[in-house]
Design a protein around this motif. Structure first.
Motif, PDB file in Angstrom:
ATOM      1  N   THR A   6       0.853  -1.182   0.000  1.00  0.00           N
ATOM      2  CA  THR A   6       0.000   0.000   0.000  1.00  0.00           C
ATOM      3  C   THR A   6       0.890   1.233   0.000  1.00  0.00           C
ATOM      4  N   LEU A   7       0.648   2.151  -0.925  1.00  0.00           N
ATOM      5  CA  LEU A   7       1.457   3.365  -0.987  1.00  0.00           C
ATOM      6  C   LEU A   7       0.879   4.443  -0.089  1.00  0.00           C
ATOM      7  N   ALA A   8       1.644   5.522   0.049  1.00  0.00           N
ATOM      8  CA  ALA A   8       1.269   6.626   0.931  1.00  0.00           C
ATOM      9  C   ALA A   8      -0.125   7.150   0.603  1.00  0.00           C
ATOM     10  N   ASP A   9      -0.465   7.251  -0.668  1.00  0.00           N
ATOM     11  CA  ASP A   9      -1.756   7.824  -1.054  1.00  0.00           C
ATOM     12  C   ASP A   9      -2.901   6.813  -0.957  1.00  0.00           C
ATOM     13  N   GLY A  10      -2.609   5.649  -0.412  1.00  0.00           N
ATOM     14  CA  GLY A  10      -3.658   4.657  -0.210  1.00  0.00           C
ATOM     15  C   GLY A  10      -3.836   3.692  -1.366  1.00  0.00           C
ATOM     16  N   SER A  11      -3.190   3.982  -2.499  1.00  0.00           N
ATOM     17  CA  SER A  11      -3.351   3.085  -3.636  1.00  0.00           C
ATOM     18  C   SER A  11      -2.577   1.796  -3.377  1.00  0.00           C
ATOM     19  N   ARG A  12      -3.066   0.718  -3.917  1.00  0.00           N
ATOM     20  CA  ARG A  12      -2.522  -0.586  -3.629  1.00  0.00           C
ATOM     21  C   ARG A  12      -1.936  -1.209  -4.891  1.00  0.00           C
ATOM     22  N   ARG A  13      -0.879  -1.988  -4.716  1.00  0.00           N
ATOM     23  CA  ARG A  13      -0.320  -2.682  -5.857  1.00  0.00           C
ATOM     24  C   ARG A  13      -0.173  -4.135  -5.469  1.00  0.00           C
ATOM     25  N   ILE A  14      -0.706  -5.028  -6.276  1.00  0.00           N
ATOM     26  CA  ILE A  14      -0.517  -6.459  -6.026  1.00  0.00           C
ATOM     27  C   ILE A  14       0.789  -6.897  -6.679  1.00  0.00           C
ATOM     28  N   LEU A  15       1.629  -7.571  -5.896  1.00  0.00           N
ATOM     29  CA  LEU A  15       2.982  -7.908  -6.339  1.00  0.00           C
ATOM     30  C   LEU A  15       3.080  -9.324  -6.851  1.00  0.00           C
ATOM     31  N   SER A  16       2.206 -10.175  -6.356  1.00  0.00           N
ATOM     32  CA  SER A  16       2.102 -11.502  -6.944  1.00  0.00           C
ATOM     33  C   SER A  16       0.853 -12.186  -6.436  1.00  0.00           C
ATOM     34  N   ILE A  17       0.413 -13.146  -7.222  1.00  0.00           N
ATOM     35  CA  ILE A  17      -0.767 -13.919  -6.858  1.00  0.00           C
ATOM     36  C   ILE A  17      -0.277 -15.224  -6.244  1.00  0.00           C
ATOM     37  N   LEU A  18      -0.868 -15.617  -5.133  1.00  0.00           N
ATOM     38  CA  LEU A  18      -0.491 -16.861  -4.482  1.00  0.00           C
ATOM     39  C   LEU A  18      -1.585 -17.896  -4.693  1.00  0.00           C
ATOM     40  N   LEU A  19      -1.207 -19.013  -5.270  1.00  0.00           N
ATOM     41  CA  LEU A  19      -2.162 -20.062  -5.610  1.00  0.00           C
ATOM     42  C   LEU A  19      -1.838 -21.324  -4.803  1.00  0.00           C
ATOM     43  N   VAL A  48      -3.495  -7.818 -19.179  1.00  0.00           N
ATOM     44  CA  VAL A  48      -4.531  -8.688 -18.624  1.00  0.00           C
ATOM     45  C   VAL A  48      -4.444 -10.067 -19.269  1.00  0.00           C
ATOM     46  N   ALA A  49      -4.222 -10.087 -20.573  1.00  0.00           N
ATOM     47  CA  ALA A  49      -4.090 -11.367 -21.269  1.00  0.00           C
ATOM     48  C   ALA A  49      -2.930 -12.169 -20.683  1.00  0.00           C
ATOM     49  N   HIS A  50      -1.823 -11.501 -20.440  1.00  0.00           N
ATOM     50  CA  HIS A  50      -0.660 -12.181 -19.877  1.00  0.00           C
ATOM     51  C   HIS A  50      -0.961 -12.743 -18.500  1.00  0.00           C
ATOM     52  N   LEU A  51      -1.614 -11.933 -17.693  1.00  0.00           N
ATOM     53  CA  LEU A  51      -1.968 -12.381 -16.337  1.00  0.00           C
ATOM     54  C   LEU A  51      -2.821 -13.645 -16.396  1.00  0.00           C
ATOM     55  N   PHE A  52      -3.813 -13.642 -17.253  1.00  0.00           N
ATOM     56  CA  PHE A  52      -4.704 -14.803 -17.348  1.00  0.00           C
ATOM     57  C   PHE A  52      -3.937 -16.038 -17.812  1.00  0.00           C
ATOM     58  N   CYS A  53      -3.042 -15.864 -18.774  1.00  0.00           N
ATOM     59  CA  CYS A  53      -2.240 -17.005 -19.252  1.00  0.00           C
ATOM     60  C   CYS A  53      -1.400 -17.576 -18.114  1.00  0.00           C
ATOM     61  N   GLU A  54      -0.779 -16.675 -17.375  1.00  0.00           N
ATOM     62  CA  GLU A  54       0.099 -17.143 -16.297  1.00  0.00           C
ATOM     63  C   GLU A  54      -0.683 -17.896 -15.238  1.00  0.00           C
ATOM     64  N   ILE A  55      -1.800 -17.343 -14.830  1.00  0.00           N
ATOM     65  CA  ILE A  55      -2.577 -17.986 -13.774  1.00  0.00           C
ATOM     66  C   ILE A  55      -3.103 -19.334 -14.263  1.00  0.00           C
ATOM     67  N   TYR A  56      -3.570 -19.358 -15.493  1.00  0.00           N
ATOM     68  CA  TYR A  56      -4.039 -20.632 -16.035  1.00  0.00           C
ATOM     69  C   TYR A  56      -2.920 -21.670 -15.983  1.00  0.00           C
ATOM     70  N   CYS A  57      -1.766 -21.263 -16.449  1.00  0.00           N
ATOM     71  CA  CYS A  57      -0.612 -22.160 -16.497  1.00  0.00           C
ATOM     72  C   CYS A  57      -0.250 -22.676 -15.106  1.00  0.00           C
ATOM     73  N   ARG A  58      -0.220 -21.760 -14.145  1.00  0.00           N
ATOM     74  CA  ARG A  58       0.173 -22.155 -12.787  1.00  0.00           C
ATOM     75  C   ARG A  58      -0.873 -23.047 -12.136  1.00  0.00           C
ATOM     76  N   LEU A  59      -2.135 -22.766 -12.406  1.00  0.00           N
ATOM     77  CA  LEU A  59      -3.178 -23.633 -11.848  1.00  0.00           C
ATOM     78  C   LEU A  59      -3.124 -25.009 -12.488  1.00  0.00           C
ATOM     79  N   ASP A  60      -2.806 -25.022 -13.768  1.00  0.00           N
ATOM     80  CA  ASP A  60      -2.732 -26.285 -14.497  1.00  0.00           C
ATOM     81  C   ASP A  60      -1.657 -27.191 -13.892  1.00  0.00           C
TER      82      ASP A  60
END
Lengths: 241, 241
Positions: free
Chosen positions: B63-76, B152-164
């Motif tokens: 979480t940054l100073a201005d309250g905005s959030r950044r996700i650094l990785s997805i944990l599966l 977004v396309a890349h994210l979906f590919c990665e998550i699919y791959c990792r879940l697979d």
DNA sequence: CGTCGTTTTGATCGCAGTCAAACGTCGTGG
DNA sequence: CCACGACGTTTGACTGCGATCAAAACGACG
């Protein structure tokens, strides 16, 4: 030359006994010089050696399909280029010099033997990998959230801090061999925009950037501008577990 | 429940002998459930345990100073939340659940004993850390270089791959518990823009996104759109050094 | 049936990208 | 000693992706 930087970095959080330092010193005897803007290790390579930065700057980078480049981290004296090669065969990114570099090259197996052992040096290498990962996370967190001005300020603070740790900062001044295009590739903006950003920082009295040197005129203001805090580099000398 | 995912992930690149698998199985007996949108580990904490994902999704975030959030990785399922805790005391980021999660909690010391040893399990944990780092590098490389659609396309590919890999993909379909805001925080755009991007992907027949499920209608097109290639996850079963 | 969380759509704005050209500096060779 | 070219910096004009603000639609659930 600057074997010292390597030891300073490894002792960053915890001092090493003399015999372990000597053992590491032994590993750093084979040197190599790489000219500016040349690959130290190319994408897809399967390096036989682990390279350690003794002098100069380098950058981990990735080239995308459209030819655009992204710098993933800056490698400074004392940093290991490819510690991961002991467990991952092929490089998923390239490493190239920003300025002429002095490197030590170490047989993968020699590093591997240290890592597999249960020594303080092994802990130090593990910590070093994990801190690199923490820095990477910080870069990712900044990317897309900080604007150009903040991002460049943060980069400068980090580099100053890291150089200071290995004894290469001189007062408020550090060498800055990176071109504006490379600064841009590191924070994800174009060189044109880096230029305008630097101009603004100069106008506001934060920095002086001139002939390959960066002088931080107003450290506090720069840190505030970049939302910089050192915590993510885990400098604490406290004991784990 | 899903202790299986952990072993599948560790054996990702190299099979483990039965006794080592059993030993790891022993470590996974203490479970904990964390409700949706709650911290598993908070920023600044000094966790006593290493947590391992058994079921559900979580996200490393800052979480940054201005309250905005950044996700650094997805944990599966199968992922270690804080392996680094064995060498780095305080958390420089937080981890929170995206959906309700089942976790195993392991004493730091128990993990430490495995890592310090010279077993195949120790190698597997090292590799796992290094692969997480490689994924992080890829995210950083994409950030600021890919546009919203590609990202977004890349994210979906990665998550699919990792879940697979851990056996949780069902045909071309995977669970997608993340809200559009979380997808945005992961790729560095706003939820509004995620929505428009998903709309376009749907219109172009790449995906179907509906009631917490993502179906990839045209895998090839999605991979091309996201410039996705699996190489950075180092799936190769070749031997190191 | 109303509420809450989430998705969807619309209108406007601004940061940084892009393209292009001029400028300064330095090393090389005539 | 100057001309030239390579390289990097600086500046200007215009463009566009994604942010922002706001409101409406949707769906699950008590």
């Amino acid at each position: 030359m600057n074997v010292d930087a390597v030891l300073r970095k490894l002792e960053w959080s915890e001092p090493l006994p003399k015999d372990e330092k000597d053992r590491i010193g032994q590993l750093l005897i084979h040197h190599r010089v790489v000219a500016r803007h040349r690959d130290i290790i190319s994408f897809g390579a399967e390096p036989k050696y682990v390279f350690v930065m003794l002098d100069g700057w380098a950058a981990r980078y990735r080239t995308l399909a459209d030819g655009s480049r992204r710098i993933l981290s800056i490698l400074l004296p004392g940093d290991f280029c490819n510690l991961h090669s002991i467990a991952i065969r092929t490089m998923d990114h390239g490493i190239k010099t920003v300025s002429e570099c002095q490197l030590a090259c170490i047989e993968k197996e020699a590093i591997d033997r240290i890592v597999r052992g249960d020594s303080l040096a092994s802990r130090a290498l593990l910590r070093s990998t994990l801190i690199d990962e923490a820095i990477l996370r910080r870069w990712l967190g900044n990317s897309g959230r900080l604007n150009a001005y903040e991002a460049v300020a943060h980069l400068f603070c980090e580099i100053y801090c890291r150089l200071d740790i290995v004894g290469l900062a001189e007062g408020n001044s550090i060498p800055m061999p990176a071109r504006q295009e490379e600064i841009g590739d590191a924070v994800g903006i174009t060189s044109v925009h880096v230029n305008r950003t630097l101009g603004r920082m100069r106008a506001e009295g934060l920095i002086d950037y001139h002939k390959g040197r960066l002088t931080i005129e107003n450290p506090d203001a720069l840190r505030r501008a970049g939302r910089f805090s050192v915590d993510y580099m885990h400098l604490d000398r406290s004991e784990p577990s």
